[in-house]
Design a protein around this motif. Structure first.
Motif, PDB file in Angstrom:
ATOM      1  N   THR A 188      37.988  51.179  45.541  1.00  0.00           N
ATOM      2  CA  THR A 188      38.393  49.958  46.236  1.00  0.00           C
ATOM      3  C   THR A 188      39.445  49.198  45.444  1.00  0.00           C
ATOM      4  O   THR A 188      40.447  48.736  46.007  1.00  0.00           O
ATOM      5  CB  THR A 188      37.176  49.056  46.487  1.00  0.00           C
ATOM      6  OG1 THR A 188      36.211  49.785  47.243  1.00  0.00           O
ATOM      7  CG2 THR A 188      37.563  47.796  47.237  1.00  0.00           C
ATOM      8  N   LEU A 189      39.238  49.054  44.140  1.00  0.00           N
ATOM      9  CA  LEU A 189      40.207  48.355  43.308  1.00  0.00           C
ATOM     10  C   LEU A 189      41.558  49.076  43.286  1.00  0.00           C
ATOM     11  O   LEU A 189      42.604  48.441  43.364  1.00  0.00           O
ATOM     12  CB  LEU A 189      39.678  48.194  41.884  1.00  0.00           C
ATOM     13  CG  LEU A 189      38.523  47.231  41.708  1.00  0.00           C
ATOM     14  CD1 LEU A 189      38.016  47.269  40.276  1.00  0.00           C
ATOM     15  CD2 LEU A 189      38.930  45.821  42.082  1.00  0.00           C
ATOM     16  N   ASN A 190      41.527  50.402  43.191  1.00  0.00           N
ATOM     17  CA  ASN A 190      42.777  51.156  43.184  1.00  0.00           C
ATOM     18  C   ASN A 190      43.483  51.088  44.538  1.00  0.00           C
ATOM     19  O   ASN A 190      44.712  51.064  44.598  1.00  0.00           O
ATOM     20  CB  ASN A 190      42.541  52.599  42.758  1.00  0.00           C
ATOM     21  CG  ASN A 190      42.371  52.718  41.258  1.00  0.00           C
ATOM     22  OD1 ASN A 190      42.837  51.871  40.503  1.00  0.00           O
ATOM     23  ND2 ASN A 190      41.687  53.753  40.832  1.00  0.00           N
ATOM     24  N   ASP A 191      42.729  51.043  45.630  1.00  0.00           N
ATOM     25  CA  ASP A 191      43.340  50.868  46.952  1.00  0.00           C
ATOM     26  C   ASP A 191      44.050  49.517  47.037  1.00  0.00           C
ATOM     27  O   ASP A 191      45.173  49.430  47.545  1.00  0.00           O
ATOM     28  CB  ASP A 191      42.294  50.967  48.065  1.00  0.00           C
ATOM     29  CG  ASP A 191      41.797  52.375  48.291  1.00  0.00           C
ATOM     30  OD1 ASP A 191      42.429  53.325  47.784  1.00  0.00           O
ATOM     31  OD2 ASP A 191      40.751  52.527  48.960  1.00  0.00           O
ATOM     32  N   MET A 192      43.394  48.464  46.515  1.00  0.00           N
ATOM     33  CA  MET A 192      44.018  47.139  46.532  1.00  0.00           C
ATOM     34  C   MET A 192      45.247  47.108  45.623  1.00  0.00           C
ATOM     35  O   MET A 192      46.268  46.526  45.968  1.00  0.00           O
ATOM     36  CB  MET A 192      43.011  46.074  46.090  1.00  0.00           C
ATOM     37  CG  MET A 192      41.938  45.835  47.115  1.00  0.00           C
ATOM     38  SD  MET A 192      40.817  44.442  46.826  1.00  0.00           S
ATOM     39  CE  MET A 192      40.547  44.400  45.105  1.00  0.00           C
ATOM     40  N   ARG A 193      45.165  47.754  44.454  1.00  0.00           N
ATOM     41  CA  ARG A 193      46.313  47.779  43.546  1.00  0.00           C
ATOM     42  C   ARG A 193      47.488  48.538  44.171  1.00  0.00           C
ATOM     43  O   ARG A 193      48.633  48.126  44.024  1.00  0.00           O
ATOM     44  CB  ARG A 193      45.909  48.397  42.215  1.00  0.00           C
ATOM     45  CG  ARG A 193      44.982  47.497  41.407  1.00  0.00           C
ATOM     46  CD  ARG A 193      44.567  48.149  40.113  1.00  0.00           C
ATOM     47  NE  ARG A 193      45.676  48.396  39.213  1.00  0.00           N
ATOM     48  CZ  ARG A 193      46.152  47.507  38.349  1.00  0.00           C
ATOM     49  NH1 ARG A 193      45.607  46.325  38.270  1.00  0.00           N
ATOM     50  NH2 ARG A 193      47.166  47.816  37.564  1.00  0.00           N
ATOM     51  N   ARG A 244      48.115  48.828  47.358  1.00  0.00           N
ATOM     52  CA  ARG A 244      48.645  47.983  48.426  1.00  0.00           C
ATOM     53  C   ARG A 244      49.625  46.938  47.890  1.00  0.00           C
ATOM     54  O   ARG A 244      50.582  46.564  48.556  1.00  0.00           O
ATOM     55  CB  ARG A 244      47.488  47.292  49.140  1.00  0.00           C
ATOM     56  CG  ARG A 244      47.880  46.627  50.431  1.00  0.00           C
ATOM     57  CD  ARG A 244      46.692  46.058  51.180  1.00  0.00           C
ATOM     58  NE  ARG A 244      45.583  46.994  51.244  1.00  0.00           N
ATOM     59  CZ  ARG A 244      44.311  46.660  51.151  1.00  0.00           C
ATOM     60  NH1 ARG A 244      43.956  45.407  50.983  1.00  0.00           N
ATOM     61  NH2 ARG A 244      43.361  47.569  51.224  1.00  0.00           N
ATOM     62  N   PHE A 245      49.400  46.470  46.657  1.00  0.00           N
ATOM     63  CA  PHE A 245      50.259  45.450  46.075  1.00  0.00           C
ATOM     64  C   PHE A 245      51.266  46.016  45.081  1.00  0.00           C
ATOM     65  O   PHE A 245      51.867  45.282  44.302  1.00  0.00           O
ATOM     66  CB  PHE A 245      49.408  44.363  45.407  1.00  0.00           C
ATOM     67  CG  PHE A 245      48.650  43.539  46.401  1.00  0.00           C
ATOM     68  CD1 PHE A 245      49.299  42.603  47.185  1.00  0.00           C
ATOM     69  CD2 PHE A 245      47.292  43.727  46.582  1.00  0.00           C
ATOM     70  CE1 PHE A 245      48.606  41.857  48.120  1.00  0.00           C
ATOM     71  CE2 PHE A 245      46.590  42.976  47.507  1.00  0.00           C
ATOM     72  CZ  PHE A 245      47.259  42.045  48.273  1.00  0.00           C
ATOM     73  N   GLY A 246      51.451  47.345  45.098  1.00  0.00           N
ATOM     74  CA  GLY A 246      52.491  47.970  44.291  1.00  0.00           C
ATOM     75  C   GLY A 246      52.170  48.087  42.815  1.00  0.00           C
ATOM     76  O   GLY A 246      53.077  48.179  41.990  1.00  0.00           O
ATOM     77  N   ARG A 247      50.898  48.123  42.462  1.00  0.00           N
ATOM     78  CA  ARG A 247      50.483  48.279  41.068  1.00  0.00           C
ATOM     79  C   ARG A 247      49.993  49.699  40.809  1.00  0.00           C
ATOM     80  O   ARG A 247      49.557  50.390  41.726  1.00  0.00           O
ATOM     81  CB  ARG A 247      49.346  47.298  40.717  1.00  0.00           C
ATOM     82  CG  ARG A 247      49.666  45.858  40.869  1.00  0.00           C
ATOM     83  CD  ARG A 247      50.482  45.418  39.671  1.00  0.00           C
ATOM     84  NE  ARG A 247      50.837  44.027  39.743  1.00  0.00           N
ATOM     85  CZ  ARG A 247      50.428  43.114  38.901  1.00  0.00           C
ATOM     86  NH1 ARG A 247      49.630  43.451  37.920  1.00  0.00           N
ATOM     87  NH2 ARG A 247      50.835  41.879  39.022  1.00  0.00           N
ATOM     88  N   ALA A 248      50.024  50.105  39.568  1.00  0.00           N
ATOM     89  CA  ALA A 248      49.535  51.435  39.187  1.00  0.00           C
ATOM     90  C   ALA A 248      48.003  51.444  39.225  1.00  0.00           C
ATOM     91  O   ALA A 248      47.369  50.420  38.983  1.00  0.00           O
ATOM     92  CB  ALA A 248      50.004  51.786  37.778  1.00  0.00           C
ATOM     93  N   PRO A 249      47.405  52.603  39.539  1.00  0.00           N
ATOM     94  CA  PRO A 249      45.942  52.691  39.559  1.00  0.00           C
ATOM     95  C   PRO A 249      45.352  52.447  38.182  1.00  0.00           C
ATOM     96  O   PRO A 249      45.991  52.698  37.155  1.00  0.00           O
ATOM     97  CB  PRO A 249      45.661  54.118  40.012  1.00  0.00           C
ATOM     98  CG  PRO A 249      46.930  54.639  40.541  1.00  0.00           C
ATOM     99  CD  PRO A 249      48.034  53.839  39.959  1.00  0.00           C
ATOM    100  N   LEU A 250      44.100  51.961  38.144  1.00  0.00           N
ATOM    101  CA  LEU A 250      43.405  51.767  36.884  1.00  0.00           C
ATOM    102  C   LEU A 250      42.989  53.108  36.302  1.00  0.00           C
ATOM    103  O   LEU A 250      42.594  54.012  37.032  1.00  0.00           O
ATOM    104  CB  LEU A 250      42.140  50.925  37.102  1.00  0.00           C
ATOM    105  CG  LEU A 250      42.344  49.478  37.499  1.00  0.00           C
ATOM    106  CD1 LEU A 250      41.001  48.837  37.833  1.00  0.00           C
ATOM    107  CD2 LEU A 250      43.029  48.708  36.394  1.00  0.00           C
ATOM    108  N   ALA A 251      43.082  53.230  34.985  1.00  0.00           N
ATOM    109  CA  ALA A 251      42.636  54.446  34.296  1.00  0.00           C
ATOM    110  C   ALA A 251      41.420  54.080  33.475  1.00  0.00           C
ATOM    111  O   ALA A 251      41.460  53.175  32.650  1.00  0.00           O
ATOM    112  CB  ALA A 251      43.742  54.977  33.413  1.00  0.00           C
ATOM    113  N   ILE A 252      40.322  54.779  33.691  1.00  0.00           N
ATOM    114  CA  ILE A 252      39.069  54.519  32.977  1.00  0.00           C
ATOM    115  C   ILE A 252      38.969  55.479  31.803  1.00  0.00           C
ATOM    116  O   ILE A 252      39.157  56.683  31.958  1.00  0.00           O
ATOM    117  CB  ILE A 252      37.854  54.708  33.910  1.00  0.00           C
ATOM    118  CG1 ILE A 252      37.963  53.789  35.117  1.00  0.00           C
ATOM    119  CG2 ILE A 252      36.557  54.472  33.160  1.00  0.00           C
ATOM    120  CD1 ILE A 252      37.943  52.326  34.779  1.00  0.00           C
ATOM    121  N   ASP A 253      38.652  54.943  30.626  1.00  0.00           N
ATOM    122  CA  ASP A 253      38.504  55.786  29.417  1.00  0.00           C
ATOM    123  C   ASP A 253      37.181  56.487  29.390  1.00  0.00           C
ATOM    124  O   ASP A 253      36.178  56.007  29.711  1.00  0.00           O
ATOM    125  CB  ASP A 253      38.637  54.933  28.150  1.00  0.00           C
ATOM    126  CG  ASP A 253      40.034  54.359  28.033  1.00  0.00           C
ATOM    127  OD1 ASP A 253      40.962  54.911  28.614  1.00  0.00           O
ATOM    128  OD2 ASP A 253      40.166  53.333  27.328  1.00  0.00           O
TER     129      ASP A 253
END
Length: 67
Positions: free
Chosen positions: A51-56, A58-67
């Protein structure tokens, strides 16, 4: 103080809505010891991360990377 309880209610089975995301937002608005670790555990859940990556996206941000 309203966002966190609302997220908990929306995370219950058979209740529609982004409950886990609202819990994360509520947790980010308050201060307590160990807050960063709790946030990392919530973000690591596949449904929340998606969900967070879908929102990011949508707003032109790179997906989150989890360590």
């Amino acid at each position: 103080g309203v966002v966190l309880p609302l997220g908990i209610i929306m995370a219950l089975p058979l209740v529609p809505g982004p409950g886990l995301v609202l819990i994360l937002v509520g947790l980010s608005l308050i201060d307590f010891p160990g807050k960063r670790n709790v946030e990392k555990r919530f973000i690591a859940r596949p449904s929340v991360l998606r969900t967070l990556n879908d929102m990011r996206t949508r707003f032109g941000r790179a997906p989150l990377a989890i360590d």
